[in-house]
Design a protein around this motif. Structure first.
Motif, PDB file in Angstrom:
ATOM      1  N   GLU A   1       7.194 -13.122  -4.050  1.00 37.38           N
ATOM      2  CA  GLU A   1       6.713 -12.029  -4.873  1.00 37.38           C
ATOM      3  C   GLU A   1       5.333 -11.581  -4.412  1.00 37.38           C
ATOM      4  N   VAL A   2       4.466 -12.528  -4.138  1.00 31.60           N
ATOM      5  CA  VAL A   2       3.122 -12.194  -3.700  1.00 31.60           C
ATOM      6  C   VAL A   2       3.183 -11.556  -2.323  1.00 31.60           C
ATOM      7  N   LYS A   3       3.980 -12.118  -1.439  1.00 28.92           N
ATOM      8  CA  LYS A   3       4.058 -11.579  -0.091  1.00 28.92           C
ATOM      9  C   LYS A   3       4.617 -10.172  -0.094  1.00 28.92           C
ATOM     10  N   THR A   4       5.638  -9.912  -0.840  1.00 26.92           N
ATOM     11  CA  THR A   4       6.212  -8.561  -0.850  1.00 26.92           C
ATOM     12  C   THR A   4       5.231  -7.563  -1.440  1.00 26.92           C
ATOM     13  N   ASP A   5       4.505  -7.961  -2.476  1.00 26.41           N
ATOM     14  CA  ASP A   5       3.515  -7.058  -3.052  1.00 26.41           C
ATOM     15  C   ASP A   5       2.399  -6.795  -2.048  1.00 26.41           C
ATOM     16  N   VAL A   6       1.910  -7.857  -1.425  1.00 27.61           N
ATOM     17  CA  VAL A   6       0.820  -7.715  -0.463  1.00 27.61           C
ATOM     18  C   VAL A   6       1.301  -6.933   0.755  1.00 27.61           C
ATOM     19  N   LYS A   7       2.510  -7.252   1.210  1.00 26.80           N
ATOM     20  CA  LYS A   7       3.040  -6.535   2.370  1.00 26.80           C
ATOM     21  C   LYS A   7       3.198  -5.055   2.063  1.00 26.80           C
ATOM     22  N   ALA A   8       3.677  -4.732   0.887  1.00 23.64           N
ATOM     23  CA  ALA A   8       3.850  -3.336   0.513  1.00 23.64           C
ATOM     24  C   ALA A   8       2.506  -2.617   0.468  1.00 23.64           C
ATOM     25  N   GLU A   9       1.503  -3.290  -0.087  1.00 28.06           N
ATOM     26  CA  GLU A   9       0.169  -2.688  -0.159  1.00 28.06           C
ATOM     27  C   GLU A   9      -0.412  -2.504   1.235  1.00 28.06           C
ATOM     28  N   VAL A  10      -0.251  -3.526   2.067  1.00 33.76           N
ATOM     29  CA  VAL A  10      -0.791  -3.450   3.425  1.00 33.76           C
ATOM     30  C   VAL A  10      -0.087  -2.353   4.214  1.00 33.76           C
ATOM     31  N   LYS A  11       1.230  -2.260   4.071  1.00 36.48           N
ATOM     32  CA  LYS A  11       1.971  -1.215   4.768  1.00 36.48           C
ATOM     33  C   LYS A  11       1.509   0.161   4.318  1.00 36.48           C
ATOM     34  N   ALA A  12       1.285   0.335   3.032  1.00 32.27           N
ATOM     35  CA  ALA A  12       0.830   1.621   2.512  1.00 32.27           C
ATOM     36  C   ALA A  12      -0.545   1.968   3.082  1.00 32.27           C
ATOM     37  N   GLU A  13      -1.431   0.985   3.131  1.00 28.58           N
ATOM     38  CA  GLU A  13      -2.769   1.220   3.675  1.00 28.58           C
ATOM     39  C   GLU A  13      -2.703   1.530   5.164  1.00 28.58           C
ATOM     40  N   VAL A  14      -1.865   0.806   5.874  1.00 30.33           N
ATOM     41  CA  VAL A  14      -1.725   1.038   7.315  1.00 30.33           C
ATOM     42  C   VAL A  14      -1.176   2.433   7.571  1.00 30.33           C
ATOM     43  N   GLU A  15      -0.224   2.851   6.768  1.00 30.30           N
ATOM     44  CA  GLU A  15       0.333   4.192   6.931  1.00 30.30           C
ATOM     45  C   GLU A  15      -0.723   5.260   6.664  1.00 30.30           C
ATOM     46  N   LYS A  16      -1.556   5.045   5.653  1.00 28.89           N
ATOM     47  CA  LYS A  16      -2.616   5.998   5.348  1.00 28.89           C
ATOM     48  C   LYS A  16      -3.601   6.088   6.508  1.00 28.89           C
ATOM     49  N   VAL A  17      -3.984   4.928   7.019  1.00 30.02           N
ATOM     50  CA  VAL A  17      -4.932   4.897   8.137  1.00 30.02           C
ATOM     51  C   VAL A  17      -4.308   5.550   9.366  1.00 30.02           C
ATOM     52  N   ALA A  18      -3.025   5.293   9.605  1.00 30.36           N
ATOM     53  CA  ALA A  18      -2.342   5.889  10.756  1.00 30.36           C
ATOM     54  C   ALA A  18      -2.301   7.406  10.626  1.00 30.36           C
ATOM     55  N   GLU A  19      -2.051   7.893   9.429  1.00 30.34           N
ATOM     56  CA  GLU A  19      -2.031   9.339   9.209  1.00 30.34           C
ATOM     57  C   GLU A  19      -3.406   9.945   9.462  1.00 30.34           C
ATOM     58  N   LYS A  20      -4.436   9.267   8.973  1.00 30.66           N
ATOM     59  CA  LYS A  20      -5.795   9.779   9.169  1.00 30.66           C
ATOM     60  C   LYS A  20      -6.158   9.801  10.649  1.00 30.66           C
ATOM     61  N   THR A  21      -5.810   8.736  11.359  1.00 30.81           N
ATOM     62  CA  THR A  21      -6.126   8.709  12.783  1.00 30.81           C
ATOM     63  C   THR A  21      -5.328   9.756  13.550  1.00 30.81           C
ATOM     64  N   ALA A  22      -4.103  10.004  13.134  1.00 29.14           N
ATOM     65  CA  ALA A  22      -3.296  11.041  13.787  1.00 29.14           C
ATOM     66  C   ALA A  22      -3.916  12.414  13.557  1.00 29.14           C
ATOM     67  N   GLU A  23      -4.391  12.646  12.348  1.00 28.45           N
ATOM     68  CA  GLU A  23      -5.035  13.923  12.041  1.00 28.45           C
ATOM     69  C   GLU A  23      -6.308  14.091  12.861  1.00 28.45           C
ATOM     70  N   LYS A  24      -7.101  13.026  12.934  1.00 25.91           N
ATOM     71  CA  LYS A  24      -8.342  13.102  13.714  1.00 25.91           C
ATOM     72  C   LYS A  24      -8.044  13.285  15.190  1.00 25.91           C
TER      73      LYS A  24
END
Length: 171
Positions: free
Chosen positions: A49-72
């Protein structure tokens, strides 16, 4: 003194049953095996449960960062294209300015006049090159050309590449 009785005193016989060590061991083994199973079950339930929650949060953050870097990166590419275009325009204008600054010197038109006759030296040069080609040589092989004009003989003498010489009519 005391009198002792001759009667035999008997001690009560107590039958002791031997405790089987195997049963005790089995019980302790059961206790030991029960504890790790409980811990394993608790750990197994809590971690996913903890891993899936943390993994989901980390994936969401990584996707946000990837989008920002792609835009830049897209912005940087656009900026690079703009600056490259400006640089090429600047290079073209400087090339034009350099070409304008490297104007060839004014080539004068030289005309020779003798006894009511006149001839342009450019025409004499053309005649010399034409005669050289007519003799079977290539015009592109001319490195050095010397022309001597003698109006009193109505002719021009030439030497090409310090090897070939000849004569052409002036008028």
């Amino acid at each position: 003194m005391k009198k002792y009785s001759k009667a035999k005193t008997t001690k009560p016989v107590v039958k002791t049953e031997a405790v089987k060590p195997e049963t005790v061991k089995a019980e302790t083994v059961k206790v030991e095996t029960v504890k790790p199973e409980v811990k394993a079950e608790v750990k197994a339930e809590a971690k996913p449960e903890v891993k899936t929650d943390v993994k989901a949060e980390v994936k969401a953050e990584v996707e946000k960062v990837a989008e920002k870097t792609a835009e830049k990166a897209a912005e940087v590419k656009a900026t690079v294209k703009k600056t490259a275009a400006k640089a090429t325009k600047a290079a073209k204008t400087t090339t034009k300015a350099v070409k304008a600054a490297k104007k060839e010197p004014v080539k004068p038109e030289i005309i020779v006049q003798f006894q009511n006759n006149e001839v342009d030296t450019a025409q004499v040069e053309e005649r010399v090159k034409a005669q050289f080609v007519a003799e079977g040589h290539q015009a592109g092989r001319i490195k050095k050309l010397n022309i001597y004009i003698k109006p009193e003989e109505y002719s021009a003498y030439y030497v090409i590449n310090d090897k070939f010489s000849g004569r052409v009519d002036l008028f």
